[in-house]
Design an enzyme around this catalytic site. Structure first.
Site, short mmCIF file in Angstrom:
data_model
loop_
_atom_site.label_atom_id
_atom_site.label_comp_id
_atom_site.label_asym_id
_atom_site.label_seq_id
_atom_site.Cartn_x
_atom_site.Cartn_y
_atom_site.Cartn_z
CG ASP A 228 43.16 -50.37 37.07
OD1 ASP A 228 42.78 -49.72 36.09
OD2 ASP A 228 43.73 -49.85 38.04
N GLY B 135 39.36 -49.38 36.07
CA GLY B 135 39.02 -48.00 36.40
C GLY B 135 38.06 -47.88 37.56
N GLY B 136 37.58 -49.00 38.07
CA GLY B 136 36.61 -48.96 39.16
C GLY B 136 37.13 -48.24 40.39
CG PHE B 137 40.95 -47.89 43.51
CD1 PHE B 137 40.59 -48.25 44.79
CD2 PHE B 137 41.92 -46.91 43.35
CE1 PHE B 137 41.18 -47.66 45.90
CE2 PHE B 137 42.52 -46.32 44.44
CZ PHE B 137 42.15 -46.70 45.72
CG ASP C 9 48.71 -53.28 41.05
OD1 ASP C 9 48.51 -52.05 40.99
OD2 ASP C 9 47.86 -54.08 41.50
#
Length: 376
Positions: free
Chosen positions: A92, A94-96, A271
Site C-alpha cells: 500500500d 502509506g497513505g492510510f 487484506d
C-alpha cells in the site's frame, strides 16, 4: 500484470478470476496476509506457504520506508530478496498510515509532511516519491498515494479530499509511467477510489479511475468508522462503475462476514490485520463461529482447535492446550492462533471461489455468513 475473469455468479456479482504476475499467479477471490514491516507477525515464510497457502502478501510503504529503510531494501535486491518471499507482494502507499497520524502530520497540495512514530524525525511523502519508494521496495502491485478521510467526514471535507486524491493520482500515474522497476521484473499500479460515504463522490471517483485504464483498482476509505451497511452500499456504487475486466481490491476489510458480503458485490482481493491482531489476543475465527480461547469453557476441551480445519495446527493442538498457552502467556499461542486465522481467511476466499465456479455461491454464502458470525 494480467487478469482473466473465469466466471461470474449468475445470482450475484461474485467473481472467480486469476491474476498473473512475474512472481506467480493468484486465484481470486483472495485474502492477502498483511506483512507490515517485511514479516507477517508470528508466522514463518514456510508456514505462509505450506500451512496457510498464501498466494500473495502485503508490505507497508510507510513502515518499510522508516525501517529497515530504502538503502537496506535496495542493497538486498528488494523486499522479495530481503524477506525470502518468492511469491507476489502488494504494497500500500502509506497513505492510510500517514493520515492516521493526524496529530503529527501536515497536509499540503504537494504532499504530506509527517513525523516518524519511531523517533519523531520529519519526512515528506508526495505522489511521486511514493512511487519511487515502491519501486525500491519492489512490490509486484503498488498503490497510488491518497488521502483516506475519516468515515464521519462531512461532505465538504470529503469532496476536497477526493479532489486532492485525484490530483495526486494524476501525478503518481505520470511518475509511474516515466520510471521502471529496479529488479528485472514488472510492477503495476492501482488507483484508489475514495469519497467517504457519499454516493455521488464515490461515483465520481470510480468514473475518474475507470478512465485511467490501470491493470487493477482499489477501494479505500471503508471500515474506518462508517456503519457496515453504508460500507456495503459504497461497494455496490463503486462496482457498478469499475471495469469488470480488472481486479477490484477492497483495502483493510474485514471480518469473515464482511469479506463474504463484499465478494457477493464483486470484490476480488482483500487484506486485513484482523486475523493476526485478533488471533494474538485469543480470538479465533472458524467455519462454525468465533471463539475466545481465553475463556474457561475451553479449559478441558481436548477436541481439535477446528475439526477439518484449514491448517495443520488445527489437527495438532487441542482447544484446551491453546487456552493453556494463552493464559500462560506463551509465545506459541500467538503463532498457533495467527496461523489458524490466516489459513481460515485464505480457505474462506478459496471456498467462495469454488462455490462461484460450482454455481451455488449465493446459497452457500447465506449459510456461511450466519455460521462465521456466531459466538461460540
Amino acid at each position: 500484470m494480467d487478469f482473466k475473469l473465469h466466471h461470474t455468479d449468475s445470482k450475484t456479482n461474485a467473481r472467480a478470476g486469476e491474476i498473473t504476475t512475474d512472481h506467480g499467479t493468484i486465484l481470486t477471490p483472495i485474502f492477502m496476509p498483511v506483512g507490515t514491516v517485511a514479516s507477517v507477525k508470528a508466522v514463518h515464510i514456510q508456514e505462509l506457504k505450506n500451512d496457510i497457502n498464501a498466494q500473495i502478501i502485503l508490505g507497508n510503504t510507510y513502515h518499510l520506508y522508516l525501517r529497515p529503510g530504502l538503502d537496506i531494501l535496495e542493497k538486498a535486491g528488494g523486499l522479495h530478496k530481503f524477506n525470502g518471499w518468492d511469491r507476489p507482494i502488494l504494497t500500500d502507499s502509506g497513505g492510510f498510515q500517514v493520515f492516521s497520524l493526524s496529530a503529527i502530520r501536515k497536509l499540503k497540495e504537494e504532499g504530506a509532511e509527517f513525523r516518524s512514530h519511531i523517533d519523531g524525525s520529519k519526512h515528506f511523502f508526495t505522489p511521486e516519491n511514493v512511487v519511487d519508494i515502491q519501486r525500491i521496495i519492489g512490490a509486484d502491485i503498488t498503490m497510488a498515494f491518497d488521502e483516506c478521510p475519516p468515515g464521519d467526514s462531512d461532505y465538504n471535507y470529503a469532496k476536497k479530499s477526493l479532489e486532492l486524491t485525484q490530483r495526486w493520482l494524476d501525478r503518481g500515474l505520470k511518475r509511474f509511467s516515466e520510471t521502471e522497476g529496479k529488479y528485472g521484473y514488472s510492477q503495476t499500479f492501482f488507483p484508489i477510489v475514495q469519497g467517504c460515504v457519499y454516493p455521488d463522490l464515490r461515483r465520481r471517483a470510480a468514473e475518474y479511475i475507470a478512465e485511467k485504464g490501470c491493470d487493477g483498482n482499489a477501494i479505500g476509505g471503508l471500515a474506518v468508522g462508517e456503519p457496515t451497511e453504508k460500507m456495503y452500499e459504497m461497494i455496490e456504487v463503486v462496482n457498478e462503475i469499475l471495469p469488470t475486466d480488472k481486479p477490484r481490491y477492497l483495502m483493510g476489510v474485514g471480518t469473515p462476514a464482511n469479506i463474504l458480503e463484499a465478494i457477493e458485490r464483486g470484490v476480488d482481493m482483500f487484506d486485513c490485520v484482523m486475523p493476526t491482531r485478533n488471533g494474538r489476543n485469543g480470538m479465533l475465527f472458524t467455519k462454525d463461529g468465533i471463539m475466545n480461547m481465553k475463556n474457561k469453557k475451553w479449559a478441558d476441551d481436548f477436541s481439535p482447535i477446528e475439526i477439518d480445519g484449514a491448517s495443520e495446527v488445527d489437527r495438532l493442538y487441542s482447544k484446551a492446550y491453546l487456552r493453556h498457552l494463552f493464559v500462560s502467556d506463551e509465545l506459541l499461542a500467538l503463532q498457533i492462533a495467527s496461523i489458524h486465522n490466516l489459513a481460515f481467511y485464505v480457505w474462506l476466499t478459496q471456498e467462495a471461489r469454488r462455490h462461484i465456479l460450482a454455481g451455488d455461491f449465493a446459497e452457500w454464502k447465506r449459510e456461511m455468513v450466519k455460521r462465521v458470525s456466531t459466538r461460540l
